[in-house]
Design a protein around this motif. Structure first.
Motif, PDB file in Angstrom:
ATOM      1  N   VAL A 159       0.806  -1.225   0.000  1.00 54.19           N
ATOM      2  CA  VAL A 159       0.000   0.000   0.000  1.00 54.19           C
ATOM      3  C   VAL A 159       0.840   1.277   0.000  1.00 54.19           C
ATOM      4  N   MET A 160       1.983   1.287   0.673  1.00 54.71           N
ATOM      5  CA  MET A 160       2.719   2.540   0.841  1.00 54.71           C
ATOM      6  C   MET A 160       3.200   3.184  -0.458  1.00 54.71           C
ATOM      7  N   PRO A 161       3.596   2.414  -1.496  1.00 56.42           N
ATOM      8  CA  PRO A 161       3.990   3.081  -2.747  1.00 56.42           C
ATOM      9  C   PRO A 161       2.871   3.910  -3.379  1.00 56.42           C
ATOM     10  N   GLN A 162       1.637   3.696  -2.961  1.00 57.98           N
ATOM     11  CA  GLN A 162       0.522   4.455  -3.512  1.00 57.98           C
ATOM     12  C   GLN A 162       0.440   5.867  -2.938  1.00 57.98           C
ATOM     13  N   ARG A 163       1.147   6.101  -1.835  1.00 56.99           N
ATOM     14  CA  ARG A 163       1.168   7.423  -1.187  1.00 56.99           C
ATOM     15  C   ARG A 163      -0.254   7.940  -0.948  1.00 56.99           C
ATOM     16  N   LEU A 164      -1.071   7.083  -0.396  1.00 57.90           N
ATOM     17  CA  LEU A 164      -2.435   7.482  -0.064  1.00 57.90           C
ATOM     18  C   LEU A 164      -2.420   8.591   0.986  1.00 57.90           C
ATOM     19  N   PRO A 165      -3.454   9.418   1.043  1.00 61.81           N
ATOM     20  CA  PRO A 165      -3.563  10.353   2.164  1.00 61.81           C
ATOM     21  C   PRO A 165      -3.459   9.595   3.487  1.00 61.81           C
ATOM     22  N   ARG A 166      -2.874  10.237   4.471  1.00 57.64           N
ATOM     23  CA  ARG A 166      -2.593   9.583   5.753  1.00 57.64           C
ATOM     24  C   ARG A 166      -3.823   8.879   6.321  1.00 57.64           C
ATOM     25  N   GLU A 167      -4.973   9.569   6.357  1.00 52.17           N
ATOM     26  CA  GLU A 167      -6.167   8.983   6.945  1.00 52.17           C
ATOM     27  C   GLU A 167      -6.678   7.792   6.130  1.00 52.17           C
ATOM     28  N   VAL A 168      -6.534   7.850   4.803  1.00 57.49           N
ATOM     29  CA  VAL A 168      -6.976   6.742   3.954  1.00 57.49           C
ATOM     30  C   VAL A 168      -6.069   5.529   4.154  1.00 57.49           C
ATOM     31  N   PHE A 169      -4.768   5.779   4.269  1.00 61.87           N
ATOM     32  CA  PHE A 169      -3.819   4.689   4.534  1.00 61.87           C
ATOM     33  C   PHE A 169      -4.164   3.972   5.836  1.00 61.87           C
ATOM     34  N   VAL A 170      -4.374   4.741   6.902  1.00 59.55           N
ATOM     35  CA  VAL A 170      -4.678   4.138   8.206  1.00 59.55           C
ATOM     36  C   VAL A 170      -6.048   3.470   8.181  1.00 59.55           C
ATOM     37  N   GLY A 171      -7.043   4.129   7.582  1.00 58.91           N
ATOM     38  CA  GLY A 171      -8.387   3.564   7.529  1.00 58.91           C
ATOM     39  C   GLY A 171      -8.452   2.271   6.737  1.00 58.91           C
ATOM     40  N   THR A 172      -7.717   2.208   5.624  1.00 62.99           N
ATOM     41  CA  THR A 172      -7.690   0.984   4.821  1.00 62.99           C
ATOM     42  C   THR A 172      -7.063  -0.156   5.612  1.00 62.99           C
ATOM     43  N   GLY A 173      -5.973   0.137   6.310  1.00 60.10           N
ATOM     44  CA  GLY A 173      -5.348  -0.880   7.157  1.00 60.10           C
ATOM     45  C   GLY A 173      -6.271  -1.330   8.273  1.00 60.10           C
ATOM     46  N   ALA A 174      -7.047  -0.395   8.821  1.00 54.07           N
ATOM     47  CA  ALA A 174      -7.966  -0.746   9.911  1.00 54.07           C
ATOM     48  C   ALA A 174      -9.019  -1.740   9.435  1.00 54.07           C
ATOM     49  N   TRP A 175      -9.638  -1.473   8.284  1.00 56.72           N
ATOM     50  CA  TRP A 175     -10.655  -2.389   7.751  1.00 56.72           C
ATOM     51  C   TRP A 175     -10.042  -3.720   7.365  1.00 56.72           C
ATOM     52  N   PHE A 176      -8.839  -3.677   6.775  1.00 64.96           N
ATOM     53  CA  PHE A 176      -8.189  -4.915   6.352  1.00 64.96           C
ATOM     54  C   PHE A 176      -7.926  -5.831   7.539  1.00 64.96           C
ATOM     55  N   PHE A 177      -7.337  -5.282   8.606  1.00 67.61           N
ATOM     56  CA  PHE A 177      -6.979  -6.134   9.743  1.00 67.61           C
ATOM     57  C   PHE A 177      -8.180  -6.462  10.622  1.00 67.61           C
ATOM     58  N   LEU A 178      -9.234  -5.647  10.563  1.00 67.87           N
ATOM     59  CA  LEU A 178     -10.478  -6.049  11.226  1.00 67.87           C
ATOM     60  C   LEU A 178     -10.983  -7.353  10.603  1.00 67.87           C
ATOM     61  N   ALA A 179     -10.988  -7.402   9.261  1.00 72.23           N
ATOM     62  CA  ALA A 179     -11.431  -8.618   8.577  1.00 72.23           C
ATOM     63  C   ALA A 179     -10.479  -9.777   8.838  1.00 72.23           C
ATOM     64  N   VAL A 180      -9.174  -9.531   8.730  1.00 69.11           N
ATOM     65  CA  VAL A 180      -8.182 -10.582   8.910  1.00 69.11           C
ATOM     66  C   VAL A 180      -8.283 -11.208  10.300  1.00 69.11           C
ATOM     67  N   ASN A 181      -8.403 -10.375  11.325  1.00 69.86           N
ATOM     68  CA  ASN A 181      -8.418 -10.907  12.690  1.00 69.86           C
ATOM     69  C   ASN A 181      -9.703 -11.684  12.985  1.00 69.86           C
ATOM     70  N   TRP A 182     -10.824 -11.286  12.401  1.00 71.04           N
ATOM     71  CA  TRP A 182     -12.049 -12.071  12.585  1.00 71.04           C
ATOM     72  C   TRP A 182     -11.954 -13.402  11.849  1.00 71.04           C
ATOM     73  N   ILE A 183     -11.324 -13.387  10.671  1.00 72.60           N
ATOM     74  CA  ILE A 183     -11.163 -14.635   9.919  1.00 72.60           C
ATOM     75  C   ILE A 183     -10.269 -15.614  10.674  1.00 72.60           C
ATOM     76  N   LYS A 184      -9.359 -15.090  11.504  1.00 75.60           N
ATOM     77  CA  LYS A 184      -8.440 -15.941  12.260  1.00 75.60           C
ATOM     78  C   LYS A 184      -9.108 -16.643  13.445  1.00 75.60           C
ATOM     79  N   VAL A 185     -10.311 -16.220  13.815  1.00 74.43           N
ATOM     80  CA  VAL A 185     -10.949 -16.790  15.008  1.00 74.43           C
ATOM     81  C   VAL A 185     -11.202 -18.292  14.871  1.00 74.43           C
ATOM     82  N   PRO A 186     -11.840 -18.784  13.787  1.00 75.07           N
ATOM     83  CA  PRO A 186     -12.060 -20.248  13.683  1.00 75.07           C
ATOM     84  C   PRO A 186     -10.763 -21.063  13.734  1.00 75.07           C
ATOM     85  N   PRO A 187      -9.688 -20.654  12.998  1.00 80.16           N
ATOM     86  CA  PRO A 187      -8.439 -21.421  13.133  1.00 80.16           C
ATOM     87  C   PRO A 187      -7.894 -21.432  14.557  1.00 80.16           C
ATOM     88  N   TYR A 188      -7.995 -20.298  15.275  1.00 78.43           N
ATOM     89  CA  TYR A 188      -7.507 -20.268  16.653  1.00 78.43           C
ATOM     90  C   TYR A 188      -8.348 -21.173  17.543  1.00 78.43           C
TER      91      TYR A 188
END
Length: 254
Positions: A159-188
């Motif tokens: 994502v960083m080479p895209q030089r997104l606005p700071r808030e968009v960079f952080v917000g995109t990461g927030a949604w991505f890892f929200l999904a990733v961490n919920w998906i990890k629940v069944p394996p855990y």
């Protein structure tokens, strides 16, 4: 619930670091597991941290709910699901130390290259990598997140080479890892890592986790965009160095 004061001496700063990372200072959170692993096993530390990461994701998503990039999520998440499944399937066979070493080297190389180009005024214009690159780095991020809660650096490399606005960079990461961490629940759950002791310990740390995340959001919004990206590069080098050290010493000691 864990009652050992020594555990909380390590867990409190670890949760604060993760909160600052979730608020936007990506990379700091990778220091939390090594810190907690000083007082409990790495497996138990990871199990305690996952519910904390999930509640912090909710706080960050709420704070940046209007600033995120759906295109990046569409390219990264399919690979992330595949990476999580792969990490679960290979949980007993993959060396955490080898993963740490590879991710550490990738992080350092990427961050130093970007800083050198930026200092020399030769930084290429913002670019949006293609779908195949998104699937690849999403898979790497999902895999490393599953085996070591270390999905941040691969996400940043994409994502960083895209030089997104700071808030968009952080917000995109927030949604991505929200999904990733919920998906990890069944394996855990399948791996038997959610015990009553671990979950109650996570719950006891929730108030600190929420406060630390809000503190991270507050700080990020007061740092100029250029300074923010420079700080992330520096953190990525530091965290990468830590991962390389952990990987090398772990592999040597096997």
């Amino acid at each position: 619930m864990i009652n050992d004061p020594l555990f909380y001496a390590a867990a409190v700063p670890a949760v604060i670091l993760v909160g600052l990372a979730k608020g936007g200072f990506s990379g700091l959170g990778l220091l939390s597991l090594p810190l907690m692993a000083l007082v409990v096993s790495p497996v138990q530390a990871a199990a305690i941290m996952l519910p904390i990461l999930m509640i912090q994701d909710v706080v960050t998503v709420w704070a940046y709910r209007r600033t995120w990039d759906g295109g990046n999520l569409a390219r990264l998440l399919p690979g992330a699901v595949a990476g999580i499944v792969l990490g679960w399937a290979l949980a007993a066979k993959v060396s955490d130390h080898a993963v740490e070493l590879v991710i550490g080297l990738v992080s350092i190389t990427f961050a130093i290259r970007r800083m050198v180009l930026e200092r020399g005024g030769r930084l290429p214009p913002p670019s949006r990598p293609g779908r195949l690159a998104g699937w690849f780095w999403g898979t790497v991020s999902g895999f490393t997140s599953m085996v070591a809660h270390a999905g941040g650096p691969p996400f940043q490399v994409y994502v960083m080479p895209q030089r997104l606005p700071r808030e968009v960079f952080v917000g995109t990461g927030a949604w991505f890892f929200l999904a990733v961490n919920w998906i990890k629940v069944p394996p855990y759950l399948a791996l038997g890592q959610f015990t009553a002791q671990n979950l109650s310990t996570s719950l006891a740390l929730f108030p600190l986790a929420i406060a630390a995340t809000y503190a991270g959001v507050w700080l990020v919004r007061r740092v100029p965009t250029k300074g923010f990206y420079t700080a992330v590069y520096v953190l990525l080098v530091g965290v990468g160095g830590r991962l390389v050290w952990e990987g090398v010493t772990g592999l040597i000691g096997r």
